[in-house]
Design an enzyme around this catalytic site. Structure first.
Site, short mmCIF file in Angstrom:
data_model
loop_
_atom_site.label_atom_id
_atom_site.label_comp_id
_atom_site.label_asym_id
_atom_site.label_seq_id
_atom_site.Cartn_x
_atom_site.Cartn_y
_atom_site.Cartn_z
CB SER A 44 -58.78 10.16 16.63
OG SER A 44 -59.84 10.66 17.41
CD GLU A 81 -64.75 11.26 18.63
OE1 GLU A 81 -65.79 10.94 18.03
OE2 GLU A 81 -64.77 11.60 19.82
CE1 TYR A 112 -61.32 12.90 12.37
CE2 TYR A 112 -61.99 11.98 14.47
CZ TYR A 112 -61.04 12.59 13.69
OH TYR A 112 -59.80 12.88 14.22
P1 NAP Z 1 -57.06 20.71 12.07
O1 NAP Z 1 -56.69 21.93 12.86
O2 NAP Z 1 -58.46 20.56 11.58
O3 NAP Z 1 -56.06 20.62 10.81
C1 NAP Z 1 -56.29 19.73 9.75
C2 NAP Z 1 -55.24 19.96 8.68
O4 NAP Z 1 -55.46 19.04 7.58
C3 NAP Z 1 -55.26 21.37 8.07
O5 NAP Z 1 -53.93 21.80 7.90
C4 NAP Z 1 -55.93 21.12 6.71
O6 NAP Z 1 -55.55 22.05 5.71
C5 NAP Z 1 -55.35 19.76 6.35
N1 NAP Z 1 -56.09 19.09 5.27
C6 NAP Z 1 -57.40 18.74 5.29
N2 NAP Z 1 -57.70 18.15 4.12
C7 NAP Z 1 -56.58 18.11 3.36
C8 NAP Z 1 -56.27 17.62 2.05
N3 NAP Z 1 -57.19 17.06 1.26
N4 NAP Z 1 -55.00 17.75 1.59
C9 NAP Z 1 -54.07 18.33 2.34
N5 NAP Z 1 -54.30 18.83 3.59
C10 NAP Z 1 -55.55 18.72 4.09
O7 NAP Z 1 -56.72 19.39 12.92
P2 NAP Z 1 -55.78 19.20 14.23
O8 NAP Z 1 -56.60 19.41 15.45
O9 NAP Z 1 -54.51 19.93 14.04
O10 NAP Z 1 -55.52 17.62 14.16
C11 NAP Z 1 -54.42 17.08 13.42
C12 NAP Z 1 -54.69 15.62 13.12
O11 NAP Z 1 -54.85 14.89 14.33
C13 NAP Z 1 -55.96 15.34 12.31
O12 NAP Z 1 -55.70 14.21 11.50
C14 NAP Z 1 -57.00 14.99 13.36
O13 NAP Z 1 -58.02 14.21 12.80
C15 NAP Z 1 -56.12 14.25 14.34
N6 NAP Z 1 -56.54 14.28 15.75
C16 NAP Z 1 -56.80 15.45 16.37
C17 NAP Z 1 -57.11 15.47 17.71
C18 NAP Z 1 -57.37 16.75 18.45
O14 NAP Z 1 -57.93 16.69 19.56
N7 NAP Z 1 -56.96 17.90 17.93
C19 NAP Z 1 -57.13 14.25 18.45
C20 NAP Z 1 -56.84 13.06 17.77
C21 NAP Z 1 -56.52 13.08 16.43
P3 NAP Z 1 -56.38 23.43 5.47
O15 NAP Z 1 -55.78 24.43 6.43
O16 NAP Z 1 -56.08 23.71 4.04
O17 NAP Z 1 -57.83 23.16 5.77
O1 F7E Z 2 -66.71 17.94 20.83
C1 F7E Z 2 -69.85 18.17 22.81
C2 F7E Z 2 -69.85 17.22 21.63
O2 F7E Z 2 -66.20 18.93 18.61
C3 F7E Z 2 -66.45 17.47 22.14
C4 F7E Z 2 -61.61 16.35 17.19
O3 F7E Z 2 -60.37 16.99 17.33
O4 F7E Z 2 -61.36 15.25 19.30
C5 F7E Z 2 -62.22 16.10 18.56
O5 F7E Z 2 -63.50 15.50 18.40
C6 F7E Z 2 -67.76 17.15 22.85
C7 F7E Z 2 -68.73 16.27 22.04
O6 F7E Z 2 -64.53 17.33 19.71
C8 F7E Z 2 -71.09 21.35 21.58
O7 F7E Z 2 -71.14 16.61 21.47
C9 F7E Z 2 -71.50 20.02 23.24
O8 F7E Z 2 -69.26 15.26 22.87
O9 F7E Z 2 -64.77 19.60 20.60
P1 F7E Z 2 -65.55 18.55 19.90
P2 F7E Z 2 -64.71 15.77 19.41
O10 F7E Z 2 -65.95 15.48 18.68
O11 F7E Z 2 -64.46 15.04 20.69
C10 F7E Z 2 -61.11 13.97 18.73
C11 F7E Z 2 -60.16 13.22 19.62
C12 F7E Z 2 -60.71 14.03 17.32
O12 F7E Z 2 -59.96 13.20 16.82
C13 F7E Z 2 -61.41 15.03 16.45
O13 F7E Z 2 -60.65 15.31 15.28
O14 F7E Z 2 -68.46 18.37 23.08
N1 F7E Z 2 -70.49 19.46 22.53
N2 F7E Z 2 -71.89 21.18 22.70
C14 F7E Z 2 -70.21 20.27 21.49
N3 F7E Z 2 -69.29 20.16 20.52
C15 F7E Z 2 -69.23 21.16 19.61
N4 F7E Z 2 -68.28 21.09 18.64
N5 F7E Z 2 -70.08 22.24 19.65
C16 F7E Z 2 -71.03 22.38 20.62
O15 F7E Z 2 -71.79 23.35 20.64
#
Ligand code: NAP
Ligand code: F7E
Length: 323
Positions: free
Chosen positions: A123, A125, A147
Site C-alpha cells: 500500500s 500508506e 496499518y
Molecule cells: P476490503 O474491502 O477491506 O477487503 C478486505 C478483505 O480481507 C475482506 O474480504 C475480509 O473478509 C478479508 N479479511 C480480513 N481479515 C481476514 C482474516 N483474518 N482472514 C481471512 N480474510 C480476512 O479491502 P480492499 O479495499 O479490497 O483491499 C484489498 C487489499 O489491498 C487489502 O490488503 C488492503 O489493505 C490492500 N490495499 C487496498 C488499497 C485500496 O485503496 N483499496 C490500496 C492499497 C492496498 P470479510 O469480508 O470477512 O471481512
Molecule cells: O482516507 C481523509 C483521511 O479512509 C483518505 C485504504 O484502502 O487507502 C486507504 O487508506 C483520506 C485520509 O483511505 C474523512 O484523513 C477526511 O487522509 O478513504 P480513507 P486511506 O486512509 O488513505 C490506502 C492506500 C490503503 O492501503 C488503505 O487500506 O481522507 N478523511 N474525512 C476522511 N477519511 C475517512 N475515512 N472518513 C472521513 O470522514
C-alpha cells in the site's frame, strides 16, 4: 485451466479480481473466513462460478490445508484489516492480520505449493510522511499508522521470501483505489453515499474530517488488472500502481455534490472525531515502471470515478427506499 486462489475475495478488490480472472479463463478459488452470517454481497453475481474455501489469516493449518488441496498456479493475498483508523483502536489485531498474516500465507505457500506465483497487496500508506514526491518503487517508507507499519512488514517479508527461497513472489504498491463496491467508511464512498442520502431527502448533512488531505485516487477495476499483469511477467518484481494525479478530499466533495445538483457548503460539516492521530497529507504515484514494463495504464479518471460512485449510490438507495 489455470487455478487462482484469492484471499479477501469478499472485499472490494477481491470481487473485481475474481471477475477479471474468470474472464481470463481461470478456475477461481476464494478464501473466506467463517462468520455467523454470510458476507457475499460483492461476489453474489459470480458465486456460482467460483469455489469458496474456509480458512483464516490467523490460522496457519487452515492456510496450509487449502493451498495443499487446491495447488493453485497463482495466489493473490488481498485479505487484511484495511481501514486505517481501526488500526489505532485495534493495533494488535491489525498486526496479526495485516503483518503476521502475510508470514502465515508465505509459509503455507513455500511448503504447500512453492511453484505457484504469489501477489502481496502492499500500500501507498507505507510512504506516509513522504520522503520524496512523487513516490516510486525505491522511495523510502515512513508509515504513519499501525496499518502502514504492518504493510511495511508484509512488503519486506514478501521481498525477503523471494530472495531467501527463490519464490515468484511480488508486491504491488497500490495507491488508493475506489469503486461503488468500496466500504462505506472510506472517504470516497462515505461522500458518495452521503450525497445520495441528501439528494433523496434521507439526510441533511455530511460530517467530515481533514478535507485538505490529498490522495492519488484510481478505479479498483483498473488496479486488479495490474495485479494480474505482475504475475504474468518472466521475473518477479515490485510495482507502484497509481494514476500520477493527486486530488484533495475537498475536490472529491465538490465534484460529487455538483454532480447531484447540490451545494456542498450547505451540507458538509467539520467533525473532529474523523481527524487522525497522525495524518498522511499528500500521496502521489510515479507509475512509470508499471507503464513501461507491464504496459499498464489506468482507464477511469478521477471525475468519472466520483460521478460513477454517486450515480451508483443514488440508484441503490432509490431501489432500497423506493424514493
Ligand atoms: P476490503 O474491502 O477491506 O477487503 C478486505 C478483505 O480481507 C475482506 O474480504 C475480509 O473478509 C478479508 N479479511 C480480513 N481479515 C481476514 C482474516 N483474518 N482472514 C481471512 N480474510 C480476512 O479491502 P480492499 O479495499 O479490497 O483491499 C484489498 C487489499 O489491498 C487489502 O490488503 C488492503 O489493505 C490492500 N490495499 C487496498 C488499497 C485500496 O485503496 N483499496 C490500496 C492499497 C492496498 P470479510 O469480508 O470477512 O471481512
Ligand atoms: O482516507 C481523509 C483521511 O479512509 C483518505 C485504504 O484502502 O487507502 C486507504 O487508506 C483520506 C485520509 O483511505 C474523512 O484523513 C477526511 O487522509 O478513504 P480513507 P486511506 O486512509 O488513505 C490506502 C492506500 C490503503 O492501503 C488503505 O487500506 O481522507 N478523511 N474525512 C476522511 N477519511 C475517512 N475515512 N472518513 C472521513 O470522514
Amino acid at each position: 485451466m489455470k487455478k487462482a486462489l484469492v484471499t479477501g475475495i469478499t472485499g472490494q478488490d477481491g470481487s473485481y479480481l475474481a471477475e477479471h480472472l474468470l474472464a481470463q479463463g481461470y478456475q477461481v478459488f476464494g478464501m473466506v473466513r467463517r462468520a455467523s452470517t454470510e458476507n457475499f454481497e460483492r461476489i453474489a453475481a459470480i458465486q456460482d462460478r467460483i469455489t469458496l474455501e474456509q480458512a483464516d489469516l490467523l490460522d496457519q493449518p487452515s492456510l496450509i490445508d487449502i493451498m495443499g488441496r487446491i495447488q493453485p498456479d497463482e495466489i493473490y493475498n488481498l485479505a487484511a484489516m484495511s481501514f486505517v483508523p481501526t488500526s489505532w483502536s485495534q493495533p494488535v489485531l491489525t498486526g496479526e492480520f495485516t503483518a503476521l498474516g502475510v508470514t502465515r500465507m508465505l509459509e503455507a505457500y513455500r511448503h504447500a505449493c512453492p511453484k505457484a506465483r504469489f501477489y502481496q497487496a502492499s500500500s501507498s500508506e507505507m510512504y506516509g510522511k513522504v520522503r520524496e514526491v512523487p513516490q516510486t518503487e525505491t522511495t523510502p517508507f515512513y508509515p504513519r499508522s499501525p496499518y502502514g507499519v504492518a504493510k511495511v512488514y508484509g512488503h519486506y517479508l514478501t521481498v525477503n521470501y523471494r530472495e531467501s527461497y527463490n519464490l515468484f513472489a511480488v508486491s504491488g504498491i497500490l495507491f488508493n483505489h475506489e469503486s461503488p463496491r468500496r466500504g462505506k467508511e472510506f472517504v470516497t464512498r462515505k461522500i458518495s453515499d452521503g450525497v445520495a442520502r441528501i439528494k433523496l431527502g434521507l439526510a441533511t448533512e455530511l460530517r467530515m474530517g481533514n478535507t485538505d488531505a490529498c490522495r492519488d485516487w484510481g478505479f479498483a477495476g483498473d488496479y486488479v488488472r495490474a495485479m494480474w499483469m505482475m504475475l504474468q511477467q518472466t521475473q518477479p518484481d515490485d510495482y507502484v500502481i497509481g494514476t500520477g494525479i493527486a486530488h484533495s478530499v475537498k475536490e472529491f466533495i465538490e465534484i460529487a455534490f455538483d454532480h447531484a445538483g447540490l451545494d456542498w457548503k450547505k451540507h458538509v460539516v467539520h467533525d473532529p472525531r474523523f481527524m487522525r492521530p497522525a495524518e498522511v497529507d499528500h500521496l502521489l504515484a510515479d507509475n512509470s515502471k508499471a507503464r513501461r514494463v507491464l504496459g499498464w495504464q489506468p482507464e477511469i479518471s478521477f471525475e468519472t470515478l466520483a460521478r460513477m460512485m454517486v450515480d451508483a449510490d443514488i440508484a441503490r438507495l432509490r431501489h432500497a427506499t423506493r424514493v
